[in-house]
Design a protein around this motif. Sequence first.
Motif, short mmCIF file in Angstrom:
data_model
loop_
_atom_site.label_atom_id
_atom_site.label_comp_id
_atom_site.label_asym_id
_atom_site.label_seq_id
_atom_site.Cartn_x
_atom_site.Cartn_y
_atom_site.Cartn_z
N LYS A 94 0.82 -1.21 0.00
CA LYS A 94 0.00 0.00 0.00
C LYS A 94 0.86 1.26 0.00
O LYS A 94 0.54 2.23 -0.68
CB LYS A 94 -0.92 0.01 1.22
CG LYS A 94 -1.98 -1.07 1.19
CD LYS A 94 -2.79 -1.05 2.46
CE LYS A 94 -3.76 -2.23 2.49
NZ LYS A 94 -4.47 -2.32 3.76
N ASN A 95 1.92 1.23 0.80
CA ASN A 95 2.76 2.42 0.93
C ASN A 95 4.17 1.98 1.33
O ASN A 95 4.32 1.23 2.29
CB ASN A 95 2.18 3.36 2.00
CG ASN A 95 2.87 4.70 2.02
OD1 ASN A 95 3.79 4.96 1.26
ND2 ASN A 95 2.43 5.55 2.92
N HIS A 96 5.17 2.44 0.62
CA HIS A 96 6.55 2.06 0.91
C HIS A 96 7.13 2.78 2.11
O HIS A 96 8.22 2.45 2.57
CB HIS A 96 7.44 2.29 -0.30
CG HIS A 96 7.14 1.35 -1.43
ND1 HIS A 96 8.04 1.09 -2.43
CD2 HIS A 96 6.06 0.60 -1.72
CE1 HIS A 96 7.53 0.23 -3.29
NE2 HIS A 96 6.31 -0.08 -2.87
N VAL A 139 9.71 -1.97 13.20
CA VAL A 139 8.90 -1.73 12.00
C VAL A 139 9.63 -0.78 11.06
O VAL A 139 9.71 -1.02 9.85
CB VAL A 139 7.51 -1.16 12.38
CG1 VAL A 139 6.74 -0.73 11.15
CG2 VAL A 139 6.72 -2.20 13.17
N LYS A 140 10.23 0.28 11.62
CA LYS A 140 10.96 1.25 10.80
C LYS A 140 12.11 0.58 10.05
O LYS A 140 12.27 0.76 8.84
CB LYS A 140 11.51 2.38 11.69
CG LYS A 140 12.31 3.42 10.94
CD LYS A 140 12.98 4.40 11.86
CE LYS A 140 14.25 3.80 12.37
NZ LYS A 140 15.15 4.73 13.03
N VAL A 141 12.88 -0.23 10.75
CA VAL A 141 14.03 -0.90 10.13
C VAL A 141 13.56 -1.91 9.10
O VAL A 141 14.17 -2.05 8.03
CB VAL A 141 14.94 -1.54 11.21
CG1 VAL A 141 15.99 -2.43 10.59
CG2 VAL A 141 15.59 -0.45 12.05
N TRP A 142 12.47 -2.63 9.38
CA TRP A 142 11.94 -3.59 8.41
C TRP A 142 11.59 -2.86 7.11
O TRP A 142 11.93 -3.33 6.03
CB TRP A 142 10.72 -4.32 8.96
CG TRP A 142 10.26 -5.40 8.03
CD1 TRP A 142 10.67 -6.70 8.01
CD2 TRP A 142 9.35 -5.26 6.91
NE1 TRP A 142 10.06 -7.38 6.98
CE2 TRP A 142 9.26 -6.51 6.28
CE3 TRP A 142 8.62 -4.19 6.41
CZ2 TRP A 142 8.45 -6.73 5.17
CZ3 TRP A 142 7.82 -4.41 5.28
CH2 TRP A 142 7.74 -5.67 4.68
N PHE A 143 10.93 -1.71 7.21
CA PHE A 143 10.57 -0.95 6.02
C PHE A 143 11.81 -0.44 5.28
O PHE A 143 11.84 -0.45 4.05
CB PHE A 143 9.61 0.20 6.37
CG PHE A 143 8.16 -0.19 6.27
CD1 PHE A 143 7.42 0.10 5.14
CD2 PHE A 143 7.55 -0.87 7.31
CE1 PHE A 143 6.08 -0.27 5.04
CE2 PHE A 143 6.22 -1.24 7.22
CZ PHE A 143 5.48 -0.95 6.09
N THR A 197 15.07 -1.25 0.35
CA THR A 197 16.35 -1.59 -0.28
C THR A 197 16.20 -2.83 -1.15
O THR A 197 16.69 -2.87 -2.28
CB THR A 197 17.43 -1.81 0.79
OG1 THR A 197 17.55 -0.62 1.58
CG2 THR A 197 18.77 -2.17 0.18
N LYS A 198 15.51 -3.83 -0.64
CA LYS A 198 15.27 -5.06 -1.40
C LYS A 198 14.46 -4.75 -2.65
O LYS A 198 14.76 -5.26 -3.74
CB LYS A 198 14.52 -6.06 -0.52
CG LYS A 198 14.20 -7.37 -1.21
CD LYS A 198 13.45 -8.29 -0.26
CE LYS A 198 13.06 -9.59 -0.93
NZ LYS A 198 12.32 -10.48 -0.02
N TYR A 199 13.45 -3.90 -2.52
CA TYR A 199 12.60 -3.52 -3.65
C TYR A 199 13.42 -2.84 -4.74
O TYR A 199 13.29 -3.17 -5.93
CB TYR A 199 11.49 -2.59 -3.16
CG TYR A 199 10.60 -2.06 -4.25
CD1 TYR A 199 9.58 -2.84 -4.79
CD2 TYR A 199 10.78 -0.76 -4.74
CE1 TYR A 199 8.76 -2.34 -5.79
CE2 TYR A 199 9.96 -0.27 -5.73
CZ TYR A 199 8.96 -1.05 -6.26
OH TYR A 199 8.16 -0.57 -7.25
N LYS A 200 14.29 -1.91 -4.36
CA LYS A 200 15.12 -1.20 -5.34
C LYS A 200 16.07 -2.16 -6.04
O LYS A 200 16.29 -2.07 -7.25
CB LYS A 200 15.90 -0.09 -4.66
CG LYS A 200 15.03 1.07 -4.24
CD LYS A 200 15.82 2.09 -3.44
CE LYS A 200 14.90 3.16 -2.88
NZ LYS A 200 15.61 4.08 -1.98
N ARG A 201 16.65 -3.08 -5.28
CA ARG A 201 17.56 -4.07 -5.86
C ARG A 201 16.82 -4.96 -6.86
O ARG A 201 17.33 -5.24 -7.96
CB ARG A 201 18.19 -4.92 -4.76
CG ARG A 201 19.27 -5.87 -5.27
CD ARG A 201 19.86 -6.72 -4.15
NE ARG A 201 18.86 -7.67 -3.68
CZ ARG A 201 18.38 -7.73 -2.44
NH1 ARG A 201 18.82 -6.89 -1.53
NH2 ARG A 201 17.47 -8.62 -2.09
#
Length: 139
Positions: free
Chosen positions: A62-64, A85-89, A94-98
Amino acid sequence: MGLEKVMSGSFHQQRDMNSYLETSDVPQDGLLLHGPFARKPKRIRTAFSPSQLLRLERAFEKNHYVVGAERKQLAGSLSLSETQVKVWFQNRRTKYKRQKLEEEGPESEQKKKGSHHINRWRIATKQANGEDIDVTSND
């Protein structure tokens, strides 16, 4: 004679330090854990449950970015801290960009790296878009 005095002085200092260590309350093997330059103990890695991961992934779709009250509410509902939660996001972005870069392929990755510097040069030198500029030649 001067060297002999220095040698015997350092021997006595070492012997005094050893006797101090034997009688002090600090265990010898624990000296590195205490003091001004000691490292913090290694943080235990958070093991997210499958249900937590599912909820986090749905929120990410829903929201990155999740901030403020939304992050607090999500953390509370998952029994996690806001920091977790902050660190997970952060890690998930980073995973999404990769993954996006891998999907686009290596040739588009090279274009992106080079175009950033070319665009900065164009702005700095007030150059037009100029598709005819050859940045690969050594001239």
